[in-house]
Design a protein around this motif. Structure first.
Motif, mmCIF file in Angstrom:
data_model
loop_
_atom_site.group_PDB
_atom_site.id
_atom_site.type_symbol
_atom_site.label_atom_id
_atom_site.label_comp_id
_atom_site.label_asym_id
_atom_site.label_seq_id
_atom_site.Cartn_x
_atom_site.Cartn_y
_atom_site.Cartn_z
ATOM 1 N N VAL A 1 57.351 31.614 54.560
ATOM 2 C CA VAL A 1 57.212 31.396 53.119
ATOM 3 C C VAL A 1 55.905 30.660 52.874
ATOM 4 C CG1 VAL A 1 58.159 30.268 51.072
ATOM 5 C CG2 VAL A 1 59.703 31.320 52.734
ATOM 6 N N VAL A 2 54.991 31.297 52.132
ATOM 7 C CA VAL A 2 53.717 30.649 51.816
ATOM 8 C C VAL A 2 53.785 30.102 50.390
ATOM 9 C CG1 VAL A 2 52.287 31.846 53.492
ATOM 10 C CG2 VAL A 2 52.708 32.940 51.318
ATOM 11 N N ASP A 3 53.880 28.790 50.293
ATOM 12 C CA ASP A 3 53.910 28.095 49.006
ATOM 13 C C ASP A 3 52.459 27.838 48.623
ATOM 14 O OD1 ASP A 3 54.260 26.429 46.845
ATOM 15 O OD2 ASP A 3 55.004 24.731 48.007
ATOM 16 N N THR A 4 51.930 28.643 47.713
ATOM 17 C CA THR A 4 50.487 28.636 47.445
ATOM 18 C C THR A 4 50.138 27.757 46.256
ATOM 19 O OG1 THR A 4 50.649 30.598 46.017
ATOM 20 C CG2 THR A 4 50.277 30.974 48.357
ATOM 21 N N TRP A 5 49.062 26.964 46.408
ATOM 22 C CA TRP A 5 48.542 26.191 45.262
ATOM 23 C C TRP A 5 47.186 26.739 44.869
ATOM 24 C CZ3 TRP A 5 43.927 23.758 44.511
ATOM 25 C CH2 TRP A 5 43.788 23.111 43.278
ATOM 26 N N TRP A 6 47.055 27.005 43.579
ATOM 27 C CA TRP A 6 45.767 27.382 42.990
ATOM 28 C C TRP A 6 45.917 27.386 41.484
ATOM 29 C CZ3 TRP A 6 44.803 32.762 41.245
ATOM 30 C CH2 TRP A 6 45.945 33.573 41.315
ATOM 31 N N GLN A 7 44.870 27.740 40.769
ATOM 32 C CA GLN A 7 44.852 27.675 39.311
ATOM 33 C C GLN A 7 44.028 28.832 38.750
ATOM 34 O OE1 GLN A 7 42.832 23.895 39.000
ATOM 35 N NE2 GLN A 7 44.728 22.737 38.847
ATOM 36 N N THR A 8 44.140 29.026 37.437
ATOM 37 C CA THR A 8 43.266 29.988 36.765
ATOM 38 C C THR A 8 41.809 29.679 37.103
ATOM 39 O OG1 THR A 8 44.837 30.173 34.941
ATOM 40 C CG2 THR A 8 42.591 30.953 34.523
ATOM 41 N N GLU A 9 41.496 28.389 37.124
ATOM 42 C CA GLU A 9 40.118 27.963 37.335
ATOM 43 C C GLU A 9 39.625 28.184 38.766
ATOM 44 O OE1 GLU A 9 41.993 25.342 34.125
ATOM 45 O OE2 GLU A 9 42.584 26.276 36.001
ATOM 46 N N THR A 10 40.539 28.246 39.735
ATOM 47 C CA THR A 10 40.093 28.398 41.124
ATOM 48 C C THR A 10 39.906 29.869 41.505
ATOM 49 O OG1 THR A 10 42.281 28.520 42.171
ATOM 50 C CG2 THR A 10 41.376 26.303 41.741
ATOM 51 N N GLY A 11 40.468 30.792 40.715
ATOM 52 C CA GLY A 11 40.277 32.217 40.961
ATOM 53 C C GLY A 11 41.182 32.808 42.021
ATOM 54 N N GLY A 12 41.569 32.008 42.987
ATOM 55 C CA GLY A 12 42.416 32.476 44.079
ATOM 56 C C GLY A 12 43.045 31.292 44.783
ATOM 57 N N ILE A 13 43.848 31.588 45.769
ATOM 58 C CA ILE A 13 44.624 30.573 46.488
ATOM 59 C C ILE A 13 43.696 29.612 47.230
ATOM 60 C CG2 ILE A 13 46.274 30.252 48.372
ATOM 61 C CD1 ILE A 13 47.356 33.115 47.535
ATOM 62 N N CYS A 14 43.957 28.320 47.087
ATOM 63 C CA CYS A 14 43.118 27.296 47.733
ATOM 64 C C CYS A 14 43.840 26.513 48.823
ATOM 65 C CB CYS A 14 42.587 26.314 46.687
ATOM 66 S SG CYS A 14 41.339 27.005 45.598
ATOM 67 N N ILE A 15 45.139 26.245 48.634
ATOM 68 C CA ILE A 15 45.905 25.501 49.633
ATOM 69 C C ILE A 15 47.186 26.282 49.903
ATOM 70 C CG2 ILE A 15 46.959 23.303 50.259
ATOM 71 C CD1 ILE A 15 45.145 21.901 48.310
ATOM 72 N N THR A 16 47.471 26.518 51.178
ATOM 73 C CA THR A 16 48.555 27.423 51.557
ATOM 74 C C THR A 16 48.889 27.234 53.034
ATOM 75 O OG1 THR A 16 49.063 29.775 51.898
ATOM 76 C CG2 THR A 16 46.742 29.173 51.859
ATOM 77 N N PRO A 17 50.146 27.425 53.440
ATOM 78 C CA PRO A 17 50.491 27.258 54.861
ATOM 79 C C PRO A 17 49.790 28.244 55.791
ATOM 80 C CG PRO A 17 52.469 27.202 53.499
ATOM 81 C CD PRO A 17 51.348 27.632 52.600
ATOM 82 N N ARG A 18 49.519 29.431 55.304
ATOM 83 C CA ARG A 18 48.855 30.458 56.094
ATOM 84 C C ARG A 18 47.562 30.867 55.391
ATOM 85 N NH1 ARG A 18 51.808 28.937 59.760
ATOM 86 N NH2 ARG A 18 53.453 30.170 60.734
#
Length: 682
Positions: A432-449
């Protein structure tokens, strides 16, 4: 609520605790010794021998890393001469200058040359079992016809086209047609009201709007064309509305309206792609801010596409031939990056989900997984929490053996939901990849994988930075926190290609929001905890933005609508922990003197106003009418106090000496108790 400050579940997934994780990564087994088997570009990175050294190289030698990725993963019309030219303190962000490319060519043409009949889109229509598959060849032809139509009707390079459509192949073709001819697109979630749509059309200065006659969701028809008709009355820039047909039901057409599908048939299936500079605008996407006015976040061509493609490939371990199931609406950044641009840039097969998790029953997602043979599933914690309450039987009824990775997006996932997702949905075999990011970041920034095959995954934590991302924590004095464990304001220390470039027509607001709070760093607006192992856990927003079912909405935006009611003197809106939605909306309302309306009637009226002017998801769950709000002597509303009251943390009220009248707090506490003793959520 997720567990803040490192209080995560003791259940930690490692390869030794769960041998299947090792088998899941067996395809990458070679890259422990040969990192180039994992990322071919790494063969040219000096000193990179394993995953940790690849991650370190991507940060310490970011120009070499991103240049190699851009050259190998994007098709260029003209190569770039400068990798990056960035100064975060001034809000100046430029990547791949000198380069020219076309995003639609990268998402379509190059795959048509090699695999024209590969399925690009699977449209999971609201009606179960009626999916529509679209090949890369078909999507390219549709995109070209629409691109030619837009050109014929006067849409030029640099214009911005507003798209108000549900997830469907024509919506994707509309986005790609804009990219093909060099116009920016502004996709507006098709659940927004006419007023919210009009505000976004005006700010984007769109002369063209694309919509459908009606939407269909959970068996119900929504009058999207009627919403557009109401919106464009307040948008003097709009000259034409292109209307496609989602249902067979005819709708009234005005002088501005164009039958899009009929006109597309007149166009050629070849459309010359525009040569776009790397930093030309690709799209605007409006997200809520704490000021009450939505901000049009600007994303550009090359950097955004590269970052979306790379994160899609490596966070989810996407392999050629997989079916990627992101169930987010295209009106949000998740739909942009992981339903459209990331998968299509990688030549993948991506699902467009039109329905809801519980229509026609709570097994909808998992029946879809079985029928479409989905390999990666990416959804929101609010849906997982909702489905958890219906029980395991709705999941276990269906074959989910094709699943390889499960993802979570939109808000932090609480441990109970994570463990159910992992144990029941994934049968204890899918990371399970619990992803952190935002509209402003464009894509996933912090994630287990991605990470080492043997690396642990801790439930409820986003954990590790993606390639090229260097997160840091700031203390209340603006100093970088270097110790572990620690908490602070989450910032990112280095620019990355996928990040937003500006706020449309208001670059100063971009600087003030993201660059000035901590000069030299990108300020995310989120708080985070870092464990002793260095893993990151997101603890929530630091500003007045609420995250309702993964939808960000500014409290000021809701207050502005509530205060427009003639009976209301002022209001204060806060978020509170909600079992299903993550956060709910709680409104404190002060009425004008002499108002004798029934509170129940006013509550209904206020909810109707919020639904009409913003969207249904922004409606307050609770409305508490109060005589006055707790304010400082300077007149500032003490929202911290209101949050503590709603959270029933009266011991955490803190110092009330700065309040103009501390007795206000006791009145609100008593009113809160009375409200909960007699009323369900509004």
């Amino acid at each position: 609520m997720w567990l803040p400050c490192g209080c995560t579940s003791k259940a930690i997934v490692t390869s030794s605790a769960c041998p299947v994780f090792k088998s899941y990564f067996r395809v990458f087994g070679r890259w422990k010794c040969n990192v180039a088997a994992f990322m071919p570009e790494a063969a040219g990175f000096e000193g990179v021998k394993d995953f940790s050294s690849l991650q370190e190289f991507s940060v310490s030698n970011s120009e070499s890393f991103w240049a190699a990725a851009a050259r190998s993963r994007l098709s260029w019309i003209r190569p770039f001469h400068t990798v990056q030219h960035c100064d975060l303190s001034r809000g100046k962000i430029k990547w791949f200058e000198g380069g020219q490319l076309n995003v639609s060519v990268n998402c379509l043409d190059r795959h048509v040359h090699t695999s024209p009949e590969r399925v690009a889109l699977i449209w999971e229509r609201d009606e179960p079992g009626s999916e529509v598959k679209v090949t890369y060849r078909e999507l390219l032809e549709t995109t070209c016809r629409l691109g030619n139509l837009l050109r014929r009707r006067g849409v030029k390079k640099g214009d911005c086209v507003t798209i108000y459509m549900p997830p469907c192949p024509l919506a994707v073709a509309s986005m790609l047609a804009c990219a093909r001819i060099g116009a920016a697109h502004n996709v507006v979630f098709a659940g927004f009201s006419a007023e919210a749509l009009a505000e976004r059309i005006r700010d984007a200065e769109s002369s063209t709007v694309i919509t459908v006659n009606q939407g269909v969701r959970a068996g119900k028809v929504t009058e999207l064309k009627r919403t557009v008709d109401a919106a464009v009355q307040d948008c003097p820039t709009v000259q034409q509305v292109l209307v496609a047909m989602r249902t067979e039901n005819p709708v009234a057409m005005t002088a501005k309206d164009v039958d899009m599908e009929e006109e597309m048939l007149k166009e050629d299936v070849v459309c010359e792609p525009a040569a776009m500079n790397s930093e030309d605008v690709l799209f605007l996407l409006y997200t809520s801010g704490s000021t009450g006015k939505p901000k049009g976040v600007v994303h550009t061509q090359a950097g955004y596409l590269l970052y979306a493609a790379l994160t899609h490939r490596y966070v989810f371990s996407y392999q050629d031939g997989d079916v990627f199931g992101c169930v987010a609406d295209i009106g949000w950044i998740t739909g942009h990056s992981y339903s459209v641009y990331g998968p299509l840039a990688n030549g993948g097969t991506t699902v467009l989900f039109e329905s809801t998790p519980i229509y026609p029953d709570p097994g909808r997602y998992w029946e879809m997984v079985q029928r479409l043979k989905i390999n990666q599933f990416y959804g929101a914690p609010t849906a997982i929490r909702l489905l958890l309450k219906y029980g395991d039987q709705w999941v276990q009824k269906y074959d989910r053996s094709t699943l390889k990775t499960l993802g979570s997006v939109g808000e932090p996932i609480n441990t109970e939901a994570w463990e159910w997702y992992y144990r029941v949905v994934g049968d204890g075999r899918c990371p399970v990849v619990d992803t952190w990011w935002q509209t402003e970041t464009g894509g996933i920034c912090i994630t287990p994988r991605p990470s080492d095959p043997d690396a642990e995954i801790v439930p409820g934590m986003a954990m590790r930075p993606f390639f090229g991302i260097k997160p840091i924590l700031m203390d209340t004095k603006g100093k970088v926190v270097t110790s572990n464990p620690a908490s602070g304001a989450l910032c990112i220390a280095k620019p990355w290609p996928g990040m937003a470039r500006s706020i449309h027509n208001n670059h100063q607001r971009f600087i003030e929001t993201y660059c000035q709070p901590h000069p030299g760093y990108f300020f995310t607006g989120d708080g985070a905890y870092r464990s002793k192992e260095g893993y990151y856990q997101i603890t929530g927003r630091l500003d007045d933005v609420i995250n309702v079912s993964g939808h960000r909405i500014g409290t000021a935006e809701i207050e502005d609508v509530v205060n427009q009611c003639n009976a209301v003197a002022e209001s204060a809106v806060i978020g509170y922990s909600h079992d299903i939605k993550g956060q709910g909306v709680y409104a404190f309302v002060v009425l004008k003197k002499g108002v004798d309306d029934q509170e129940a009637d006013l509550s209904q009226q206020l909810n109707i106003m919020v639904s009409k002017k913003i969207a249904k998801y922004a409606c307050p769950d609770f409305i508490q009418f109060v005589q006055r709000l707790p304010k400082t002597r300077s007149g500032k509303i003490m929202r911290r106090v209101l949050r503590k009251v709603v959270e029933r943390d009266l011991n955490g009220l803190g110092d009330l000496s700065t309040l103009d009248d501390p007795s206000t707090v006791q009145e609100i506490i008593q009113g809160h108790r009375e409200l909960f003793s007699k009323q369900k959520p509004s």
